[in-house]
Design a protein around this motif. Structure first.
Motif: not given
Ligand code: SF4
Length: 410
Positions: A39-40, A43, A46-47
């Motif tokens: 997830v990290s 994420k 996706q930034d």
């Protein structure tokens, strides 16, 4: 330390438990179960400011999930790694550029109407509603797919001509339907107008309404028209074949559509389809939801994992699903009472006499058809497959369920 980066044609989607990575160049996809470390990492990918790359410490690769993630990304051509203390790779993630979207245009005070007619590519027009037959579900079929329907109204030929002239240069393909369109008084005039519009136009008719005397059809320019012949009720196969043969002799393009509601009907339709196949350009079998055949739909229409795994969408295709309903966009329907719809299941946009540009702008700005995407519908908006899942159709509306799939049981 390594840089993990993704290629610019790779999309990421997610739901509560999984990520979906989709390679829009070679149509490969893979799901990863979410955990804290993934997830990290995802994420950060996706930034948009991180430009599709993320720094990973070699020691973190001792985590077997992370190592497997990185290796899979490489193996499926989703991205790669750069080892050592090198510069961060700069990659533009695939982000929909809504240059021309209604929001952007409004923001910059560009009148939306300026190019709106260029979006119009298909107009279905119900000219009159008379018909001698009594097919079951006549009032409902046309709300699921383009099909004839009975009504008491007749579209004023003068209004229809004005409409056709107002959209003449859009090159939108026109479909004429009814009732029995061959009984429409203005038909010959309308056909001669359509001949001048640079598109292939369609005449929709139940096979029993195809006239004995086909002189009218033999006069039209063959390249400009095709007949779409419906089999709403399957009977009298030899008469059907005889009509197909007669039309073939006139060298008019003909595609046939056989409506079905159950598996036995499907089998009959397949046999008929085979018999027609040597005579006609195309045969489609079209399921109809009666309100009582949900089992049939679950088996033959609901999308399953295998179909999702075989979807091949390029970058533009993924973007289109994000912004538009690819079944409805650019299409309108005019019913024989003159009302104009983006989708006949929704409220009318206006009347045939109203300015077409205003109606289309209204739909693009606020409408519920051209822009009905899975991103705005529950439970699809929560599903990772919304990225590639086909746009919702009218079957969803008829059944009253947004997700006709075996993926999300909600
Ligand atoms: S229909 Fe909706 S819930 Fe089902 S797979 Fe498609 S996006 Fe997911």
């Amino acid at each position: 330390m390594i840089w993990l980066y993704l290629y610019p044609f790779v999309f990421i989607s997610e739901d509560l438990d999984n990520f979906l990575f989709y390679n829009s160049l070679i149509f490969k996809r893979i799901c990863f179960k979410k955990n804290t470390i993934l997830v990290s990492i995802v994420k950060q990918l996706q930034d948009i400011d991180q430009l599709y790359s993320v720094k990973i410490h070699v020691k973190d690769l001792e985590d077997v999930h992370l190592l497997n993630f990185v290796e899979t990304i490489q193996a499926l051509g989703l991205g790669d790694i750069i080892e050592g203390n090198l510069e961060k790779p700069l990659i533009m993630p695939p982000v929909l550029n809504l240059q021309k979207s209604a929001e952007r245009l409004k923001e910059h005070k560009v009148p939306i109407g300026e190019n709106i007619l260029s979006y119009l590519h298909e107009v279905s027009i119900y000219v009159s509603g008379t018909c001698l037959f009594n097919c079951p579900d006549c009032q409902d079929r046309y709300k699921q797919y383009l099909c004839c329907t009975k009504s008491a109204d007749v579209l004023d030929p003068a209004l229809l001509k004005n409409f056709l002239f107002s959209t003449y240069y859009t090159g939108a393909a026109i479909t004429l339907s009814g009732g029995n369109i061959f009984q429409y008084k203005g038909l010959e005039d309308i056909l001669s107008i359509l001949e001048g519009i640079d598109a292939i136009h369609t005449l929709v008719s139940d096979w029993r309404n195809i006239p004995e005397d086909l002189r009218l059809l033999s006069r039209i320019r063959k390249e400009s028209f095709r007949l779409k012949i419906l089999v709403n009720e399957l009977a009298d196969v030899s008469s059907i074949i005889a009509i197909a043969q007669k039309i073939k002799n006139l060298q008019i393009k003909q595609c046939w559509e056989i409506g079905i509601t159950s598996f036995p009907e499907y089998e009959d339709a397949e046999i008929l389809g085979e018999q027609l196949s040597g005579l006609v350009d195309d045969v489609t079998i079209r399921p109809f939801y009666t309100g009582e055949n949900i089992d049939f739909f679950e088996e033959c229409i609901f999308i399953d994992q295998e179909e999702l795994d075989n979807i091949e969408l390029d970058k533009q295709g993924v973007f289109a699903l994000q912004a538009l309903n690819t079944n409805n966009f650019g299409k309108i329907t005019i019913l024989s009472d003159g009302n104009v719809y983006a989708n006949v299941n929704e409220k009318p946009l206006g009347h045939i006499q109203d300015p077409i540009k205003e109606m289309l702008c209204e739909e693009l700005e606020k409408g519920t058809s051209w822009r009905r995407t899975r991103y705005d519908l529950e439970p699809c908006s929560q599903c990772r497959y919304k990225l590639i899942c086909p746009s919702p159709s009218n079957y969803e509306l008829a059944i009253g369920k947004n997700n006709l799939c075996h993926i999300n049981p909600l």
